[in-house]
Design a protein around this motif. Structure first.
Motif, mmCIF file in Angstrom:
data_model
loop_
_atom_site.group_PDB
_atom_site.id
_atom_site.type_symbol
_atom_site.label_atom_id
_atom_site.label_comp_id
_atom_site.label_asym_id
_atom_site.label_seq_id
_atom_site.Cartn_x
_atom_site.Cartn_y
_atom_site.Cartn_z
ATOM 1 N N UNK A 1 23.413 -16.606 1.790
ATOM 2 C CA UNK A 1 23.152 -16.010 3.092
ATOM 3 C C UNK A 1 22.430 -14.682 2.915
ATOM 4 N N UNK A 2 21.461 -14.439 3.762
ATOM 5 C CA UNK A 2 20.713 -13.190 3.680
ATOM 6 C C UNK A 2 21.379 -12.143 4.560
ATOM 7 N N UNK A 3 21.685 -11.008 3.984
ATOM 8 C CA UNK A 3 22.281 -9.898 4.715
ATOM 9 C C UNK A 3 21.429 -8.663 4.442
ATOM 10 N N UNK A 4 20.673 -8.239 5.446
ATOM 11 C CA UNK A 4 19.757 -7.117 5.265
ATOM 12 C C UNK A 4 20.484 -5.819 4.927
ATOM 13 N N UNK A 5 21.774 -5.758 5.238
ATOM 14 C CA UNK A 5 22.540 -4.563 4.885
ATOM 15 C C UNK A 5 22.627 -4.392 3.372
ATOM 16 N N UNK A 6 22.472 -5.504 2.644
ATOM 17 C CA UNK A 6 22.532 -5.461 1.184
ATOM 18 C C UNK A 6 21.165 -5.732 0.561
ATOM 19 N N UNK A 7 20.114 -5.528 1.336
ATOM 20 C CA UNK A 7 18.757 -5.730 0.840
ATOM 21 C C UNK A 7 17.921 -4.498 1.188
ATOM 22 N N UNK A 8 18.186 -3.383 0.516
ATOM 23 C CA UNK A 8 17.513 -2.132 0.871
ATOM 24 C C UNK A 8 16.019 -2.164 0.605
ATOM 25 N N UNK A 9 15.328 -1.288 1.299
ATOM 26 C CA UNK A 9 13.904 -1.073 1.040
ATOM 27 C C UNK A 9 13.768 -0.229 -0.235
ATOM 28 N N UNK A 10 12.796 -0.608 -1.080
ATOM 29 C CA UNK A 10 12.593 0.096 -2.349
ATOM 30 C C UNK A 10 11.269 0.852 -2.325
ATOM 31 N N UNK A 11 11.295 2.056 -2.910
ATOM 32 C CA UNK A 11 10.093 2.875 -3.061
ATOM 33 C C UNK A 11 10.040 3.414 -4.491
ATOM 34 N N UNK A 12 8.834 3.467 -5.037
ATOM 35 C CA UNK A 12 8.671 3.890 -6.431
ATOM 36 C C UNK A 12 7.484 4.843 -6.550
ATOM 37 N N UNK A 13 7.653 5.854 -7.391
ATOM 38 C CA UNK A 13 6.525 6.694 -7.822
ATOM 39 C C UNK A 13 6.482 6.645 -9.339
ATOM 40 N N UNK A 14 5.297 6.737 -9.880
ATOM 41 C CA UNK A 14 5.130 6.643 -11.334
ATOM 42 C C UNK A 14 4.436 7.882 -11.873
ATOM 43 N N UNK A 15 4.713 8.163 -13.132
ATOM 44 C CA UNK A 15 4.059 9.272 -13.827
ATOM 45 C C UNK A 15 2.685 8.826 -14.300
ATOM 46 N N UNK A 16 1.943 9.755 -14.867
ATOM 47 C CA UNK A 16 0.579 9.443 -15.287
ATOM 48 C C UNK A 16 0.518 8.366 -16.360
ATOM 49 N N UNK A 17 1.619 8.176 -17.111
ATOM 50 C CA UNK A 17 1.632 7.138 -18.144
ATOM 51 C C UNK A 17 2.150 5.794 -17.624
ATOM 52 N N UNK A 18 2.351 5.703 -16.297
ATOM 53 C CA UNK A 18 2.768 4.442 -15.694
ATOM 54 C C UNK A 18 4.263 4.220 -15.643
ATOM 55 N N UNK A 19 5.048 5.138 -16.227
ATOM 56 C CA UNK A 19 6.497 4.999 -16.196
ATOM 57 C C UNK A 19 7.043 5.380 -14.813
ATOM 58 N N UNK B 1 0.825 -1.210 0.000
ATOM 59 C CA UNK B 1 0.000 0.000 0.000
ATOM 60 C C UNK B 1 0.862 1.265 0.000
ATOM 61 N N UNK B 2 0.383 2.274 -0.687
ATOM 62 C CA UNK B 2 1.122 3.525 -0.835
ATOM 63 C C UNK B 2 1.378 4.188 0.510
ATOM 64 N N UNK B 3 2.587 4.766 0.638
ATOM 65 C CA UNK B 3 2.961 5.546 1.814
ATOM 66 C C UNK B 3 3.675 6.805 1.363
ATOM 67 N N UNK B 4 3.274 7.938 1.886
ATOM 68 C CA UNK B 4 3.935 9.218 1.589
ATOM 69 C C UNK B 4 3.942 9.527 0.090
ATOM 70 N N UNK B 5 2.987 8.964 -0.647
ATOM 71 C CA UNK B 5 2.960 9.174 -2.082
ATOM 72 C C UNK B 5 3.883 8.250 -2.840
#
Length: 284
Positions: free
Chosen positions: A189-207, A158-162
């Motif tokens: 091995x899982x290392x959270x230091x190399x697994x950043x959180x990702x956030x995306x915003x898109x333009x009106x055309x979906x890009x 779900x969207x957060x902060x736009x």
């Protein structure tokens, strides 16, 4: 003159030469450049006075006249691209000379901005390239199934902060880890230091218009507390950070920002401020 004395003088000579070159550049004719605001003098250090005098620089076919105090050096650009600084929360440049030793600004408020001209690859695909690992893996490689490295393999939340957060699909990760072990004979091995959180915003055309990678919240706390317009460090805690990508399609510019994760709520204001600087000081 002793070797020690020479060693001390060289940095000052370099600064003086850079300052002189920047001053000459700033006074060159700029064609139809916008009228620059009055120059205010700042601090004088080692015989050089830092100001907000405009410095003319080129990125590809684009010419800018940017006040000197916007630059990382507060003198002018060094090398390719632009390295600029803004300060949270006002998104304004540091006062002239405030970043020189001895520093008088609050470094915790700094937002680093890098601007590069893109001409070797189509700028239109720059943001799509950011959300894959195609650039450093071979076609058909197992690593192209790494769900932490590809947006299409992550799960939209779900969207957060736009912004739309994208989390790692743990089912895909388990399958990838199994095949990784079979291929290389060692566990993934899982290392959270190399697994950043990702956030995306898109333009009106979906890009994709904005892509932000932040230190994993399960790995690192904010490390600072925002108290009004002050940034207060938490003792013994390394501050989490974010790297923020966007483009200026019209002028073929790739733009990245680096800042503390605590500032993420103001991502849109930061974008607006950077685009405003580039538009305001671009020579028409």
């Amino acid at each position: 003159m002793s070797v020690t004395t020479i060693g001390r003088c060289i940095p000052l000579l370099v600064i003086a030469l850079g300052a002189s070159a920047s001053a000459r550049t700033a006074t060159e004719p700029a064609g139809n450049a916008i009228k620059a605001p009055p120059v205010r003098h700042g601090r004088t250090i080692n015989g050089y006075t830092y100001t907000d005098a405009p410095v003319q620089v080129k990125l590809g076919p684009n010419t800018f006249r940017i006040p000197a105090n916007y630059f990382d050096s507060q003198i002018g650009p060094f090398g390719e691209g632009l390295s600029l600084k803004l300060e949270w929360p006002d998104m304004t440049p540091t006062a002239p000379g405030a970043r020189a030793a001895p520093r008088t600004n609050d470094f915790r408020k700094e937002i680093s901005v890098l601007v590069d001209y893109i001409d070797r690859l189509p700028i239109e695909g720059a943001m799509r390239r950011r959300v894959t690992n195609d650039g450093h893996t071979d076609e058909g490689a197992l690593e192209r199934r790494d769900p932490a490295e590809r947006l299409e393999l992550r799960i939209a939340q779900p969207e957060r902060m736009g912004l739309t957060p994208y989390t790692v699909d743990q089912g895909l990760r388990a399958a990838y880890a199994k095949d990784y072990h079979a291929r290389y004979g060692r566990p993934l091995t899982r290392n959270l230091a190399f697994e950043p959180d990702w956030y995306v915003a898109r333009s009106s055309d979906g890009e994709i218009s904005t892509f932000i990678k932040c230190d994993n919240a399960d790995h690192r706390a904010d490390g600072v507390v925002l108290d009004g317009d002050q940034v207060v460090s938490q003792a013994g805690v390394i501050a989490a950070g974010c790297t923020h990508y966007m483009v200026d399609l019209q002028n073929s510019l790739s733009i990245s920002l680096s800042y503390k994760r605590a500032f993420l709520k103001d991502w849109k204001r930061m974008e607006t401020a950077v685009r405003d600087v580039l538009a305001r000081y671009r020579v028409k």
